[in-house]
Structure formats: structure tokens, C-alpha cells
Write a protein that holds these residues in place. Structure first.
Motif, short mmCIF file in Angstrom:
data_model
loop_
_atom_site.label_atom_id
_atom_site.label_comp_id
_atom_site.label_asym_id
_atom_site.label_seq_id
_atom_site.Cartn_x
_atom_site.Cartn_y
_atom_site.Cartn_z
N SER A 175 71.20 -11.36 -14.92
CA SER A 175 71.58 -11.57 -16.32
C SER A 175 71.76 -13.08 -16.55
CB SER A 175 72.85 -10.82 -16.68
OG SER A 175 73.95 -11.31 -15.92
N GLU A 184 74.06 -15.99 -18.65
CA GLU A 184 75.26 -16.31 -19.44
C GLU A 184 74.99 -17.57 -20.25
OE1 GLU A 184 79.65 -15.75 -18.30
OE2 GLU A 184 79.18 -17.85 -17.80
N VAL A 208 75.30 -12.35 -32.05
CA VAL A 208 74.13 -12.60 -31.20
C VAL A 208 73.03 -11.61 -31.54
CG1 VAL A 208 73.27 -12.75 -28.83
CG2 VAL A 208 75.63 -13.46 -29.37
N VAL A 220 68.78 -10.60 -30.71
CA VAL A 220 67.59 -10.76 -29.87
C VAL A 220 66.38 -10.32 -30.67
CG1 VAL A 220 66.40 -10.05 -27.76
CG2 VAL A 220 68.89 -10.38 -27.74
N VAL A 249 72.91 -7.58 -31.24
CA VAL A 249 73.17 -7.08 -29.89
C VAL A 249 74.66 -7.07 -29.58
CG1 VAL A 249 72.77 -7.51 -27.43
CG2 VAL A 249 70.91 -7.83 -29.07
N ARG A 306 76.93 -12.97 -22.53
CA ARG A 306 76.05 -12.65 -21.41
C ARG A 306 75.02 -11.61 -21.85
NH1 ARG A 306 78.94 -11.19 -15.84
NH2 ARG A 306 79.82 -13.24 -16.38
N LEU A 307 73.76 -11.83 -21.49
CA LEU A 307 72.69 -10.88 -21.79
C LEU A 307 72.04 -10.40 -20.51
CD1 LEU A 307 70.87 -12.61 -24.81
CD2 LEU A 307 72.35 -10.61 -24.89
N GLN A 367 68.61 -6.18 -22.16
CA GLN A 367 68.90 -6.57 -23.55
C GLN A 367 67.94 -7.62 -24.06
OE1 GLN A 367 73.06 -7.51 -22.45
NE2 GLN A 367 73.64 -6.27 -24.22
N ALA A 368 67.42 -8.46 -23.18
CA ALA A 368 66.52 -9.54 -23.60
C ALA A 368 65.60 -9.89 -22.45
CB ALA A 368 67.33 -10.77 -24.02
N ILE A 385 66.55 -15.75 -28.98
CA ILE A 385 67.98 -15.49 -29.09
C ILE A 385 68.52 -16.28 -30.27
CG2 ILE A 385 70.18 -15.46 -27.87
CD1 ILE A 385 67.89 -13.97 -26.42
N MET A 445 65.24 -16.59 -24.11
CA MET A 445 65.72 -16.03 -22.85
C MET A 445 64.94 -16.68 -21.72
SD MET A 445 67.98 -13.90 -21.75
CE MET A 445 68.39 -12.66 -20.50
#
Length: 398
Positions: free
Chosen positions: A293, A295, A313, A315, A320, A349-350, A354-355, A361, A379
């Protein structure tokens, strides 16, 4: 000769972010970006673009971002004073340059109700040809300006921040005289709070330095100016000593650092008008974590007294999560002297679910005032980060 800024030729990531920013603000991106920005535009090619090492993609995004901040201030004034742009019969953008604000105004009111003026006559000729608006050239001496029309709104984005004392008062008198009785004049200044720390304010309340970003204007009449509120108040009172016009000042009301003064015509009461400042902030770093992930972290600031921010946030345009606030950022505070609120840090954090790598983003800083500012990243596949949202920091696609 520098080549024009052709928006279709910039890095597609920046083009996409610019289009998204415009869409979120309620504008048609294709119409806004259709005309290239001329190579003769000193304010873009000699003032804005050098801040980003000549990167036209970054510069184009910042061109859009700055225009939206410019428009947000004017929109608030027009909605409160006239119920919206439909209620304005004539609007003058004075010292309009090559018309970045005109791109926005054309999507809010007919071209025949828009007037533009600038000391660069070629800039006005270009706007008239390209956008179909009305225009007239300005002159160094306000007493020599030949223009008899009255306007409901006169907006002066950044002229008084460059004038010596006598020209400051003279242009204020001339422009206020061009208002309709119920009209509104808005102009910005550098207030005393941002005077360079190695300089002191003159007892008169104005400091003028004979230099600017312009490479062609006479520095004796167009330099860098800092003023106290008392100086501006006195200049406004001189407009009509027997019946001084009503006025308001909104610190940090325009751009990042300029105070915005709003002055009424003889029949306009401005006692209830308010102008909020859009929030600011941006990405600073991305950290690739051991679980793959990422951050993200950065900072933000609410610049309107009494306002607060939500950090949302997205995406690829889809919501999200919310970013978490992490505490005050005193290291950034000197950039915003006299701000009503402290800058603060944020993080989120993604996960890869999620992305995916390369997805856009967007961090939306949404104020309780109703204003929004957007910062963008991609991302990453590693800690390299593309970011935006702060006009003195670079963006770098990887």
C-alpha cells in the motif's frame, strides 16, 4: 520568440487534472482550454512559468488553478451584490492581460457584456479577436484614459499591488468614477504583513520598489507595492470626502497573499458582503509500505476566519475515504502570516485494491464556506510522487 501555450500539447496527466479541476468548478474544459495562450503573455511566460523550471504541463495546470481562485473571489462578490452574473449589465476586467479570467467569464455571461482593458494594447486586441469581448487600451496616466462607459462591476486583479502612491490614488479615483451608481469595484493589494522582512513600512503607509516581473513596463510606474489598511482607507475616503463610499477588506482574499478591497458606488451599501478565501495545501510525499500500500501525506490550511476543512480522497473521480489530520505545521506558518488558522498536516493510505499504479488521486479540501481546492497525484509504483496544490512547488510526472 517563445511558442504559445497549446493546451492540447501538454503532458496528458496535467491536461487531465486541469480538465477535472474545471469540471468540478462547473466549467466546460474544452471551451476554456480551446485557445492557446499567446507567447507574448509576460505574466505567464515570465512570471508563472519560471517558477516551474519552464515545464509547460505544470504551468498549464497552475494557469487553471490560479484562474479558478481568481474567479472564486469575483463570483462571491457578484452573487451577493447582483444575484449572479445574469444581473450584471456590464463587467470590466481592468489590467486583464491576455484574458485568463475572460475564459471563465465567457461561460457565465454574454461576450457583449464583458469589457477588458490593459496597458498592453496587443493583449486587448487579441482578446477582442479571440473571445469577441469589448476592449480598450489603457494608458500610463489615468487622467488620459478615454472611456466614458459605466460598469456594474470593475475587477482589478493585480494592478494596485504594483503602483506608487500618487498613481495608486489616481487610478482608484478614475476607476471608481467608471462605476454605475450601484456598482462595485474590487481590487487587490499586497498588504503590509507580507512586506519583505528586511524592509520596514514607510510612515505614509505605502512602500514602493521600482522592480517587477515585467520586462517591458517602466519600473517607475509599475513596481512592487505594499500598503497598510490605513493608507487604502484614506485613498478610498478621498473618493468623495462628503459622502465616502462603503467598503470592505478581505485579507488573503485573492491569490495566495493579496488582500481584496471591495468598494461600492454612490448607491451601493456593502455592509453585509463577505468574501471567503479558498483553502490551500498539497501533497508532499508518498511512502511505499511493506504490504504494497502507499501512504500519502501533506498539508492544508483554512484561510477564512471561522471556516474548517474536510479532506476527501478520490481515485479516478470516485470517493474512497477521508484523509486524517495529523497536527499543526508550524514550519509552513511563516508562508501565511496573520492567517486565522494554523496549517496542519494530513495523511491517508491506499491499498492496491483501492488504486492501481498510475490512477489519478485527487484530494479535495472542502471548506465549510462552500469553497473547494483540489490537489492531484498519481498512484506510484515506488515512492516517487507527482503532486500539485502549492504554487511554489514543482510537480513531476514519473
Amino acid at each position: 520568440m517563445t511558442e504559445p501555450l497549446v493546451f492540447d500539447r501538454i503532458n496528458p496527466f496535467y491536461r487531465g487534472w486541469a480538465e477535472d479541476y474545471l469540471h468540478l468548478a462547473g466549467f466546460d474544459p474544452a471551451a476554456f482550454l480551446a485557445a492557446p495562450q499567446p507567447a507574448e503573455d509576460e505574466m505567464f511566460f515570465k512570471a508563472l512559468l519560471p517558477n516551474f523550471e519552464g515545464d509547460r504541463g505544470i504551468g498549464a495546470f497552475k494557469f487553471v488553478e490560479a484562474t479558478m481562485r481568481h474567479y472564486q473571489a469575483l463570483d462571491q462578490i457578484v452573487r451577493q451584490a447582483f444575484g449572479g452574473f445574469d444581473g450584471v449589465t456590464s463587467l470590466l476586467d481592468f489590467a486583464s492581460g491576455y484574458g485568463r479570467l475572460t475564459r471563465a467569464l465567457l461561460q457565465r455571461m454574454p461576450a457583449e457584456r464583458i469589457w477588458v482593458s490593459d496597458i498592453y494594447g496587443e493583449a486587448i486586441d487579441w482578446q477582442v479577436r479571440t473571445f469577441g469581448v469589448n476592449g480598450f487600451a489603457s494608458v500610463p496616466d489615468p487622467a488620459a484614459l478615454s472611456h466614458g462607459r459605466k460598469h456594474d462591476v470593475i475587477f482589478v486583479g493585480s494592478l494596485f499591488s504594483h503602483l506608487p502612491a500618487e498613481l495608486f490614488r489616481a487610478w482608484l479615483q478614475r476607476l471608481h468614477g467608471m462605476l454605475s451608481p450601484g456598482g462595485v469595484l474590487a481590487f487587490s493589494v499586497h498588504d503590509a504583513s507580507i512586506l519583505p522582512p528586511d524592509q520596514s513600512m514607510d510612515d505614509s503607509g505605502i512602500r514602493f520598489f521600482p522592480w517587477s516581473e515585467s520586462g517591458s513596463l517602466d519600473p517607475a510606474i509599475y513596481g512592487m507595492t505594499y500598503v497598510t489598511e490605513a493608507f487604502v482607507a484614506d485613498a478610498i475616503a478621498r473618493l468623495n470626502p462628503e459622502h465616502p463610499p462603503t467598503w470592505r477588506v478581505f485579507h488573503k482574499g485573492l491569490y495566495e497573499n493579496q488582500a481584496l478591497y471591495v468598494v461600492g458606488g454612490p448607491e451601493r451599501n456593502l455592509s453585509t458582503i463577505t468574501v471567503a478565501s479558498p483553502p490551500m495545501g498539497g501533497f508532499e510525499r508518498a511512502t511505499l509500505l511493506t504490504d504494497s500500500s502507499v501512504e500519502f501525506s501533506g498539508w492544508a490550511i483554512e484561510r477564512t476566519p471561522g471556516g474548517s476543512l474536510d479532506l476527501l480522497v478520490h481515485v479516478d473521480g470516485e470517493p474512497v475515504l477521508k484523509a486524517n489530520k495529523t497536527g499543526d505545521r508550524p514550519d509552513i506558518q511563516p508562508t501565511f502570516p496573520t492567517s486565522p488558522a494554523l496549517p496542519f498536516g494530513w495523511t491517508f493510505r491506499l491499498a492496491r485494491e483501492q488504486a492501481a499504479e498510475g490512477q489519478a488521486i485527487r484530494l479535495t479540501m472542502r471548506s465549510t464556506t462552500g469553497l473547494e481546492t483540489h490537489a492531484y497525484a498519481r498512484m506510484p509504483s515506488d515512492p516517487a510522487l507527482t503532486y500539485s496544490g502549492w504554487s511554489r512547488r514543482a510537480l513531476r510526472p514519473r
